[in-house]
Motif scaffolding. Structure first.
Motif, PDB file in Angstrom:
ATOM      1  N   HIS A  58       0.835  -1.212   0.000  1.00  0.00           N
ATOM      2  CA  HIS A  58       0.000   0.000   0.000  1.00  0.00           C
ATOM      3  C   HIS A  58       0.865   1.256   0.000  1.00  0.00           C
ATOM      4  CE1 HIS A  58      -3.112   2.880   1.017  1.00  0.00           C
ATOM      5  NE2 HIS A  58      -2.429   3.222   2.099  1.00  0.00           N
ATOM      6  N   LEU A  59       1.891   1.294   0.835  1.00  0.00           N
ATOM      7  CA  LEU A  59       2.760   2.462   0.908  1.00  0.00           C
ATOM      8  C   LEU A  59       3.563   2.635  -0.379  1.00  0.00           C
ATOM      9  CD1 LEU A  59       4.007   1.997   4.575  1.00  0.00           C
ATOM     10  CD2 LEU A  59       2.593   3.894   3.733  1.00  0.00           C
ATOM     11  N   HIS A  61       2.654   1.771  -3.424  1.00  0.00           N
ATOM     12  CA  HIS A  61       1.772   2.317  -4.458  1.00  0.00           C
ATOM     13  C   HIS A  61       1.365   3.756  -4.155  1.00  0.00           C
ATOM     14  CE1 HIS A  61       0.398  -1.709  -6.418  1.00  0.00           C
ATOM     15  NE2 HIS A  61       1.648  -1.386  -6.683  1.00  0.00           N
ATOM     16  N   MET A  62       1.181   4.080  -2.895  1.00  0.00           N
ATOM     17  CA  MET A  62       0.873   5.458  -2.533  1.00  0.00           C
ATOM     18  C   MET A  62       2.009   6.391  -2.961  1.00  0.00           C
ATOM     19  SD  MET A  62       0.109   7.131   1.232  1.00  0.00           S
ATOM     20  CE  MET A  62      -1.122   5.871   1.583  1.00  0.00           C
ATOM     21  N   ASP A  65       1.813   6.913  -6.652  1.00  0.00           N
ATOM     22  CA  ASP A  65       0.688   7.793  -6.990  1.00  0.00           C
ATOM     23  C   ASP A  65       1.012   9.261  -6.703  1.00  0.00           C
ATOM     24  OD1 ASP A  65      -0.877   5.663  -7.820  1.00  0.00           O
ATOM     25  OD2 ASP A  65      -1.874   5.428  -5.878  1.00  0.00           O
ATOM     26  N   GLU A  66       1.709   9.507  -5.607  1.00  0.00           N
ATOM     27  CA  GLU A  66       1.952  10.882  -5.185  1.00  0.00           C
ATOM     28  C   GLU A  66       3.246  11.472  -5.747  1.00  0.00           C
ATOM     29  OE1 GLU A  66       1.828  10.923  -0.933  1.00  0.00           O
ATOM     30  OE2 GLU A  66      -0.285  10.321  -0.824  1.00  0.00           O
ATOM     31  N   GLU A  88      -2.181   3.424 -13.067  1.00  0.00           N
ATOM     32  CA  GLU A  88      -2.989   4.079 -12.034  1.00  0.00           C
ATOM     33  C   GLU A  88      -4.319   3.361 -11.841  1.00  0.00           C
ATOM     34  OE1 GLU A  88      -3.056   8.142 -13.539  1.00  0.00           O
ATOM     35  OE2 GLU A  88      -1.917   8.770 -11.779  1.00  0.00           O
ATOM     36  N   HIS A  91      -3.776   0.310  -9.882  1.00  0.00           N
ATOM     37  CA  HIS A  91      -3.609   0.614  -8.463  1.00  0.00           C
ATOM     38  C   HIS A  91      -4.958   0.639  -7.749  1.00  0.00           C
ATOM     39  CE1 HIS A  91       0.655   2.611  -8.083  1.00  0.00           C
ATOM     40  NE2 HIS A  91       0.704   1.387  -8.592  1.00  0.00           N
ATOM     41  N   ALA A  95      -5.908  -1.854  -4.825  1.00  0.00           N
ATOM     42  CA  ALA A  95      -6.346  -1.328  -3.533  1.00  0.00           C
ATOM     43  C   ALA A  95      -7.635  -2.002  -3.077  1.00  0.00           C
ATOM     44  CB  ALA A  95      -6.533   0.183  -3.620  1.00  0.00           C
ATOM     45  N   HIS A 161       9.766   7.251   1.047  1.00  0.00           N
ATOM     46  CA  HIS A 161       8.362   7.457   1.413  1.00  0.00           C
ATOM     47  C   HIS A 161       7.788   6.217   2.095  1.00  0.00           C
ATOM     48  CE1 HIS A 161       4.000   7.209   0.591  1.00  0.00           C
ATOM     49  NE2 HIS A 161       4.000   8.506   0.765  1.00  0.00           N
TER      50      HIS A 161
END
Length: 222
Positions: A58-59, A61-62, A65-66, A88, A91, A95, A161
């Motif tokens: 999750h982190l 992919h976050m 994304d960011e 995207e 993702h 999720a 990140h």
């Protein structure tokens, strides 16, 4: 947006992260199915590991994304826009599967029966299949081009990140897991932005921590 060769992202560390995800999601369904009904202690070990990998994914992919997709769309959208849009959208699908598997994981952790374990295992299999497809597209069509558009500093910020958001007591295990799949040069790359003390200690502590952890999680079904 041209960069000098020394200022370009080195994507080899992400290939190692991808391999860790592939390996874990190929093994987790079988590990879940191997837990004897009612063995709450063993189920807790497996569930903790599954949750750690889900959190890491999750982190990861976050961060993309960011911190990654917006840069690629801005700087290389004419070449990469269609593929980035596909990644995207995947993702979002991943999720949803993470949410499903996390819910089933909680049920199985609370009541570790075969009846609860099988839906969890199937959910993990679906997640692994979509993730494998997703990572393959990323590695074939995006990562080889990333160094043309992303600096080394920006790339390290992407890796940091996820690592900085994970529980500190899990970092030796995560590092050891990644180091077990990487050559010495990539291990050095992964530690290149770490503070001095972790940079010195992780190559010693990480592999030992992961070896103990992997025996606990995987060896009962090896």
């Amino acid at each position: 947006m041209p960069h000098s060769p020394t200022d370009r992202a080195d994507v080899r560390d992400m290939l190692v992260v991808h391999e860790a995800f592939r390996l874990n999601y190929s093994r987790l369904p079988g590990v879940v199915r191997a837990v004897t009904s009612g063995d709450a202690e063993r189920a807790a070990v497996v569930a903790d590991h599954a949750q750690l990998i889900e959190d890491f994914l999750h982190l990861h992919h976050m961060g993309e994304d960011e911190l990654l997709w917006p840069k690629l769309l801005e700087r290389g959208g004419d070449r990469l826009g269609e593929t980035v849009n596909l990644l995207e959208s995947q993702h979002v699908e991943i999720a949803a599967l993470l949410t499903e598997s996390s819910q089933r994981l909680a049920i199985w952790r609370d009541q570790p029966t075969k009846e609860n374990g099988e839906p969890l295992a199937r959910s993990l299999e679906r997640l692994g299949a979509l993730l494998t497809e997703h990572l393959g597209i990323e590695e074939k069509d995006v990562l080889p081009i990333v160094p043309e558009y992303v600096t080394a500093k920006e790339w390290h910020a992407l890796g940091d990140h996820a690592i900085n958001a994970l529980p500190k007591n899990k970092l030796p295990v995560i590092f050891g897991m990644l180091a077990s799949l990487a050559d010495a040069e990539v291990v050095k790359l992964m530690l290149s932005t770490a503070p001095l003390v972790p940079r010195l200690l992780m190559p010693v502590l990480g592999p030992k921590a992961y070896a103990r952890y992997a025996r606990k999680v995987f060896e009962p079904v090896a």
